[in-house]
Design an enzyme around this catalytic site. Structure first.
Site, PDB file in Angstrom:
ATOM      1  N   ASN A   1      29.463 -52.190 -52.430  1.00 46.97           N
ATOM      2  CA  ASN A   1      29.019 -51.231 -51.410  1.00 46.97           C
ATOM      3  C   ASN A   1      28.171 -50.187 -52.119  1.00 46.97           C
ATOM      4  OD1 ASN A   1      28.783 -49.216 -49.508  1.00 46.97           O
ATOM      5  ND2 ASN A   1      30.975 -48.757 -49.387  1.00 46.97           N
TER       6      ASN A   1
ATOM      7  N   LYS B   1      26.562 -47.751 -50.893  1.00 47.83           N
ATOM      8  CA  LYS B   1      26.605 -46.445 -50.205  1.00 47.83           C
ATOM      9  C   LYS B   1      25.187 -45.858 -50.067  1.00 47.83           C
ATOM     10  CE  LYS B   1      31.375 -45.960 -51.572  1.00 47.83           C
ATOM     11  NZ  LYS B   1      32.488 -45.111 -51.951  1.00 47.83           N
TER      12      LYS B   1
ATOM     13  N   HIS C   1      34.910 -47.881 -42.932  1.00 46.46           N
ATOM     14  CA  HIS C   1      35.036 -47.329 -44.293  1.00 46.46           C
ATOM     15  C   HIS C   1      35.574 -45.902 -44.210  1.00 46.46           C
ATOM     16  CE1 HIS C   1      34.012 -45.718 -48.206  1.00 46.46           C
ATOM     17  NE2 HIS C   1      34.033 -46.970 -48.623  1.00 46.46           N
TER      18      HIS C   1
ATOM     19  N   GLU D   1      34.784 -43.261 -45.586  1.00 46.29           N
ATOM     20  CA  GLU D   1      33.766 -42.201 -45.441  1.00 46.29           C
ATOM     21  C   GLU D   1      33.284 -42.105 -43.996  1.00 46.29           C
ATOM     22  OE1 GLU D   1      31.433 -43.659 -48.721  1.00 46.29           O
ATOM     23  OE2 GLU D   1      33.106 -43.119 -50.028  1.00 46.29           O
TER      24      GLU D   1
ATOM     25  N   GLU E   1      41.711 -49.871 -48.912  1.00 50.96           N
ATOM     26  CA  GLU E   1      41.126 -48.860 -49.784  1.00 50.96           C
ATOM     27  C   GLU E   1      41.880 -47.539 -49.620  1.00 50.96           C
ATOM     28  OE1 GLU E   1      36.797 -49.999 -50.780  1.00 50.96           O
ATOM     29  OE2 GLU E   1      36.757 -48.857 -48.928  1.00 50.96           O
TER      30      GLU E   1
ATOM     31  N   GLY F   1      36.301 -43.463 -55.416  1.00 52.23           N
ATOM     32  CA  GLY F   1      35.376 -42.597 -56.139  1.00 52.23           C
ATOM     33  C   GLY F   1      36.055 -41.547 -57.002  1.00 52.23           C
TER      34      GLY F   1
ATOM     35  N   SER G   1      37.988 -47.388 -56.971  1.00 47.21           N
ATOM     36  CA  SER G   1      37.834 -47.289 -58.429  1.00 47.21           C
ATOM     37  C   SER G   1      38.107 -48.606 -59.155  1.00 47.21           C
ATOM     38  CB  SER G   1      38.704 -46.155 -58.985  1.00 47.21           C
ATOM     39  OG  SER G   1      38.322 -44.916 -58.406  1.00 47.21           O
TER      40      SER G   1
END
Ligand code: PGA
Length: 249
Positions: free
Chosen positions: A9, A11, A94, A96, A166, A172, A212
């Site tokens: 991904n 992003k 996701h 985010e 996730e 991240g 990560s």
């Protein structure tokens, strides 16, 4: 027997030229890779990357799409437009999108059904916040996100769904769930799917881990019974780190 599925991904990173450079490197270096691979660049690089990976063993993914097919939806991109660009899979839900852009399970479910209706595959992301994990609610949060996210999805379409677990606190941050903790949630997710879709569908379901993932921890994660691949963010931005993950082991 489930095949491993490793997805990158990208992003909101990379210009078209930068995306092209990475796509070329991956197409060359993953040529002999044995697993299922996908890269999801930003909308603006989809055409460029799609042309460069055409005929390779890497699939083209998008990071989101609109909940409607077309119309007055300023700033949105339709699944029909993604299909036109050769997109194979859309990443939905996701963290985010859920937490920065406030997408809820109902909206995500609408997108899931629309993407399936048009014949594409979905990677549905689920995962708990740190405070939810500390309150021992990780399983319940993932269950709700899956049940609501897949509401109305027919058993016949489940083969086009991949779940990405996730944990939000691992995305991240450099913190990874231990392989044991991740595997336990994956096993729970498989049970949730089994309850609704039966043992066969649950056994075939691909469940990726994300948060990560790095060359250093990929093999230990993949060694777990219920971890069938990875959704990779930061380490997907360079061939030097994505290729060893994609060829783990
Ligand atoms: P990360 O991102 O690998 O940078 O933690 C994973 C993701 O958001 O899919």
């Amino acid at each position: 027997m489930r095949n491993y599925y490793i997805a990158g991904n990208w992003k909101m990173h990379k210009t078209r030229a930068e995306a092209a450079e990475l796509a070329k490197a991956l197409a060359a270096q993953l040529k002999d890779g044995k697993h299922k691979y996908l890269v999801a660049p930003t909308f603006t690089s989809l055409e460029t990357v799609g042309a460069l990976i055409k005929g390779s063993n890497i699939l083209l993914g998008a990071q989101n799409c609109a909940p409607e097919e077309q119309g007055a939806h300023t700033g949105e991109v339709s699944v029909l437009q993604l299909k036109d660009l050769g997109v194979h899979t859309v990443i939905l839900g996701h963290s985010e999108r859920r937490h920065i852009y406030k997408e809820d399970d109902e909206l995500i479910n609408k997108k899931v059904k629309l993407v399936l209706k048009h014949g594409l595959e979905v990677i549905l992301c689920v995962g708990e916040l740190l405070e939810e994990r500390e309150a021992r609610k990780a399983e319940a949060v993932c269950e709700t996100q899956i049940v609501k996210g897949l509401a109305g999805v027919a058993a016949a379409d489940l083969g086009r769904i991949t779940i990405a677990y996730e944990p939000v606190w691992a995305i991240g941050t450099g913190k990874t769930a231990t392989p044991e903790d991740a595997d336990a949630i994956h096993a729970y997710i498989r049970k949730v799917v089994e309850k609704r879709y039966g043992a066969g569908a649950a056994a075939d379901l691909i469940i990726q881990y994300g948060g990560s993932v790095k060359p250093e921890n990929a093999a230990q994660l993949m060694a777990k019974e219920n971890i069938d691949g990875a959704l990779v963010g930061g380490a997907a931005l360079k061939a030097d780190t994505f290729v060893p993950i994609a060829k783990f082991g």
